[in-house]
Design a protein around this motif. Structure first.
Motif, PDB file in Angstrom:
ATOM      1  N   ILE A 129      49.838  44.530 -59.106  1.00  0.00           N
ATOM      2  CA  ILE A 129      50.751  45.582 -59.551  1.00  0.00           C
ATOM      3  C   ILE A 129      51.714  44.940 -60.534  1.00  0.00           C
ATOM      4  O   ILE A 129      52.489  44.057 -60.160  1.00  0.00           O
ATOM      5  N   TYR A 130      51.643  45.372 -61.789  1.00  0.00           N
ATOM      6  CA  TYR A 130      52.429  44.750 -62.858  1.00  0.00           C
ATOM      7  C   TYR A 130      53.115  45.829 -63.680  1.00  0.00           C
ATOM      8  O   TYR A 130      52.452  46.726 -64.199  1.00  0.00           O
ATOM      9  N   PHE A 131      54.437  45.759 -63.750  1.00  0.00           N
ATOM     10  CA  PHE A 131      55.200  46.701 -64.564  1.00  0.00           C
ATOM     11  C   PHE A 131      55.910  45.932 -65.665  1.00  0.00           C
ATOM     12  O   PHE A 131      56.497  44.882 -65.431  1.00  0.00           O
ATOM     13  N   ILE A 132      55.861  46.487 -66.871  1.00  0.00           N
ATOM     14  CA  ILE A 132      56.474  45.864 -68.027  1.00  0.00           C
ATOM     15  C   ILE A 132      57.960  46.220 -68.060  1.00  0.00           C
ATOM     16  O   ILE A 132      58.330  47.372 -67.905  1.00  0.00           O
ATOM     17  N   GLY A 133      58.825  45.237 -68.237  1.00  0.00           N
ATOM     18  CA  GLY A 133      60.243  45.488 -68.462  1.00  0.00           C
ATOM     19  C   GLY A 133      61.028  45.949 -67.254  1.00  0.00           C
ATOM     20  O   GLY A 133      61.909  46.789 -67.376  1.00  0.00           O
ATOM     21  N   HIS A 134      60.720  45.440 -66.090  1.00  0.00           N
ATOM     22  CA  HIS A 134      61.476  45.748 -64.877  1.00  0.00           C
ATOM     23  C   HIS A 134      61.642  47.242 -64.647  1.00  0.00           C
ATOM     24  O   HIS A 134      62.732  47.789 -64.707  1.00  0.00           O
ATOM     25  N   SER A 135      60.566  47.918 -64.399  1.00  0.00           N
ATOM     26  CA  SER A 135      60.597  49.342 -64.089  1.00  0.00           C
ATOM     27  C   SER A 135      61.272  49.556 -62.745  1.00  0.00           C
ATOM     28  O   SER A 135      61.106  48.773 -61.808  1.00  0.00           O
ATOM     29  N   ARG A 136      62.033  50.628 -62.662  1.00  0.00           N
ATOM     30  CA  ARG A 136      62.720  50.964 -61.410  1.00  0.00           C
ATOM     31  C   ARG A 136      61.777  51.708 -60.472  1.00  0.00           C
ATOM     32  O   ARG A 136      61.105  52.657 -60.859  1.00  0.00           O
ATOM     33  N   ILE A 137      61.762  51.265 -59.226  1.00  0.00           N
ATOM     34  CA  ILE A 137      60.989  51.921 -58.175  1.00  0.00           C
ATOM     35  C   ILE A 137      61.954  52.207 -57.037  1.00  0.00           C
ATOM     36  O   ILE A 137      62.666  51.307 -56.579  1.00  0.00           O
ATOM     37  N   ILE A 158      59.236  44.601 -61.134  1.00  0.00           N
ATOM     38  CA  ILE A 158      59.796  45.830 -60.584  1.00  0.00           C
ATOM     39  C   ILE A 158      61.233  45.591 -60.107  1.00  0.00           C
ATOM     40  O   ILE A 158      61.602  44.478 -59.740  1.00  0.00           O
ATOM     41  N   ASP A 159      62.015  46.639 -60.134  1.00  0.00           N
ATOM     42  CA  ASP A 159      63.347  46.643 -59.536  1.00  0.00           C
ATOM     43  C   ASP A 159      63.333  47.709 -58.454  1.00  0.00           C
ATOM     44  O   ASP A 159      63.324  48.905 -58.751  1.00  0.00           O
ATOM     45  N   VAL A 160      63.284  47.282 -57.190  1.00  0.00           N
ATOM     46  CA  VAL A 160      63.245  48.221 -56.069  1.00  0.00           C
ATOM     47  C   VAL A 160      64.676  48.613 -55.737  1.00  0.00           C
ATOM     48  O   VAL A 160      65.491  47.764 -55.376  1.00  0.00           O
ATOM     49  N   GLU A 161      64.986  49.903 -55.867  1.00  0.00           N
ATOM     50  CA  GLU A 161      66.370  50.354 -55.746  1.00  0.00           C
ATOM     51  C   GLU A 161      66.757  50.850 -54.360  1.00  0.00           C
ATOM     52  O   GLU A 161      67.905  50.759 -53.971  1.00  0.00           O
ATOM     53  N   ASP A 162      65.834  51.419 -53.607  1.00  0.00           N
ATOM     54  CA  ASP A 162      66.213  52.017 -52.330  1.00  0.00           C
ATOM     55  C   ASP A 162      65.670  51.240 -51.138  1.00  0.00           C
ATOM     56  O   ASP A 162      66.418  50.690 -50.354  1.00  0.00           O
ATOM     57  N   SER A 163      64.352  51.173 -50.994  1.00  0.00           N
ATOM     58  CA  SER A 163      63.810  50.457 -49.846  1.00  0.00           C
ATOM     59  C   SER A 163      62.530  49.709 -50.191  1.00  0.00           C
ATOM     60  O   SER A 163      61.690  50.199 -50.943  1.00  0.00           O
ATOM     61  N   CYS A 164      62.416  48.524 -49.635  1.00  0.00           N
ATOM     62  CA  CYS A 164      61.218  47.701 -49.727  1.00  0.00           C
ATOM     63  C   CYS A 164      60.807  47.405 -48.292  1.00  0.00           C
ATOM     64  O   CYS A 164      61.488  46.653 -47.588  1.00  0.00           O
TER      65      CYS A 164
END
Length: 192
Positions: A129-137, A158-164
């Motif tokens: 799983i690869y996202f370009i430019g620190h996508s928010r999840i 990725i930037d996980v904002e709520d829960s991992c």
């Protein structure tokens, strides 16, 4: 809605360059067979609702490239037996719950998403799983997933904002999360 339920596509299946205003459903659908090499192509697909593959078997190679799924790309209770590539596709949620991964799956994107959910999955291969430019999840979940000794799972950008959530997992293989940020907060308000 477009419904392909209980169908079998033994050779190539091409659903590319298609516009759908309602949900697209592939329930209990078989793509490809053991004897022949085939492709299932969902490139440049535009769907205003969800695209759902439920209880389906992927024996053909699968390409979902440059598509737009406004709501959920749902690949639940499926068996992936050939390479699957989901690249440059826009979706708000990706669900792959209870899915068995026996062949490599590559997910590459650049858009922010609400949720990537792989609960109760069985991973016996490469999952990238690869996202370009620190996508928010908002939410990333691998709860109750089994990572077999053959699994190599890598998550990048990725930037996980709520829960991992990686709870109650059996990790025998490799799980790597790198070049990413986990920005969740504890109930007391302190950043983790």
């Amino acid at each position: 809605a477009v419904d392909f339920s209980h169908s079998t596509f033994k050779s190539d299946f091409d659903f590319s360059n298609t516009e759908c205003s309602g949900m697209v459903l592939f329930k209990d659908t078989a793509f490809g067979n053991k004897e022949n090499s085939s492709m299932s192509i969902f490139d440049n697909m535009q769907c205003r609702e969800s695209v759902v593959f439920a209880d389906s078997n992927f024996r053909s190679e699968v390409s979902i490239c440059k598509s737009n799924c406004k709501k959920v790309l749902d690949i639940t209770r499926c068996s992936i037996n050939n390479t699957m590539a989901i690249t440059d596709t826009v979706f708000s949620n990706l669900k792959m719950n209870y899915t068995h991964f026996y062949s490599p799956v590559y997910i590459k994107g650049a858009e922010n998403v609400e949720c990537i959910d792989l609960q109760n999955a069985w991973i016996d291969t490469i999952l990238n799983i690869y996202f370009i430019g620190h996508s928010r999840i908002q939410n990333l979940s691998f709860n109750k997933t089994i990572f077999s000794k053959n699994s190599i799972v890598s998550i990048e950008g990725i930037d996980v904002e709520d829960s991992c959530e990686i709870n109650f997992c059996n990790i025998i293989g490799a799980l790597s999360i790198y070049n990413s940020k986990i920005l969740t907060y504890c109930p007391s308000g302190h950043e983790r």
